[in-house]
Motif scaffolding. Sequence first.
Motif, PDB file in Angstrom:
ATOM      1  N   THR A 159       0.906  -1.200   0.114  1.00 22.24           N
ATOM      2  CA  THR A 159       0.047  -0.008   0.367  1.00 22.24           C
ATOM      3  C   THR A 159       0.996   1.139  -0.104  1.00 22.24           C
ATOM      4  O   THR A 159       1.675   1.388   0.819  1.00 22.24           O
ATOM      5  N   ASN A 186      -3.676   2.132  -3.418  1.00 23.57           N
ATOM      6  CA  ASN A 186      -3.296   3.609  -3.257  1.00 23.57           C
ATOM      7  C   ASN A 186      -2.531   3.894  -4.446  1.00 23.57           C
ATOM      8  O   ASN A 186      -1.418   4.733  -4.373  1.00 23.57           O
ATOM      9  N   SER A 213      -7.213   2.762  -8.438  1.00 21.39           N
ATOM     10  CA  SER A 213      -6.341   2.962  -7.413  1.00 21.39           C
ATOM     11  C   SER A 213      -5.782   1.469  -6.833  1.00 21.39           C
ATOM     12  O   SER A 213      -4.813   1.388  -6.029  1.00 21.39           O
TER      13      SER A 213
END
Length: 421
Positions: A159, A186, A213
Amino acid sequence: MDSLEIIGGNRLVGTVPISGAKNAALPIMTAALLADGEHVFRNVPDLRDVHTMTRLLGRLGVQAVYRDGEVQMTSFGDIQPTAPYDLVKQMRASVLVLGPLVARCGRAMVSLPGGCAIGARPIDQHLKGLSAMGGRVELRHGYVEVTVPRGRLRGADITFDFPTHTGTENLMCAAVLAQGRTTLVNCAREPEVEELARVLNKMGARIEGAGTSVISIEGVESLHPVDHAIMPDRIEAGTFMVASAATEGDMLVDGIGFEPLEAVIAKLREAGAGIEREGGGIRVVGSRPIRPTDVITQPHPGFPTDMQAQLMMLMCLAKGTSRITETVFENRFMHVSELNRMGADIEINGRTAVVRGVDKLEGAEVMATDLRASASLVLAGLVAEGTTHVRRVYHLDRGYEQIEKKLAPLGARIKRVAGNA
Ligand code: UD1
């Protein structure tokens, strides 16, 4: 070093063709490190950064020849995984070779890009990802060294702390040859990330979700060479759109659709420009008065930081006050002092520039220390009263394919002057 001489005041009218995207071409060229054989990339812009990348890849063992917008790259499998300082320092995007090198060779030594005019720009997110995939990361003598003790990276769940554009691209390239599945969360959603994924998939990779994302990548054993035409440059297009809006022009920005430019189009419309789809391009009609508009730069699909300086130039001529907030880079207002020297009224307040519109800008001798700042000064020169000399054109040449040769046929009085600092 060359400079540009611009006599302001002309409306820009006509059609301008948009070149291939620098920020798509650079990562896509590095993908040639991932597969042996002959790759062909078309619609590659003739830019300094592209030639720097060609030289860098040559040093790493990929023979690259640029001719008339086409790069032929041949990799014979003998990759040298060291990217030296003398080339990396010329272009921060050189860091894009890190992911492909580690994936291909199980190790890489890449000079740290170092400080950059538009902020510190660390690469901690790239390194965090490589380390989660089994890379051992060390910083030694100004180089980042990544070794994979077991030879092959393994898939991991990663992440990002925030969406990083080249960070997402680097880890995507690293993961395509890893063992197992990698999930990146992300991620940067820029169209160029999507384009890189398209190319990698054409090469046999298994990537899903690029442009969103969350990207997931199922590692494969090997990839094959590719033939691909690079997408158009949305930032070059946006820059010409501002040129039309600022000069009360009527310009067809040809070869690009609305989609990658939605945030820019929204702001230009707020400022009063008429913008319509036409054929395979975008028609932009500028008019007065220019209305003030507030902007906050954000990762895609927000307003791009790479268009902040150009839009600020437009706001200098608005009837009223605009606020432009830069959230992506911490030091990206270098154009402000130069625009003020041309008669603008801009005050910096932390991350926000308060732009009070003025009736006119005046020609001056100016120079900028980064690519997009230089573009905003060229735009300012086009509308300013009198003559503007933009120094240090090499910044512009990193990202715009002969900008003066595209502006002159539209009616701009602009010429390159050789030899000035
Ligand atoms: C890319 C683009 C550049 C554009 C920028 C933002 C290329 C070759 N360049 O740059 O034109 O202006 O995206 O859209 O595609 N950061 C960290 N740690 C990291 C990575 C980034 O702190 O590991 C920070 C940066 O300092 C910056 C922010 O994150 O403040 C965004 O940077 P990033 O998206 O990575 O920009 P680049 O990929 O370098």
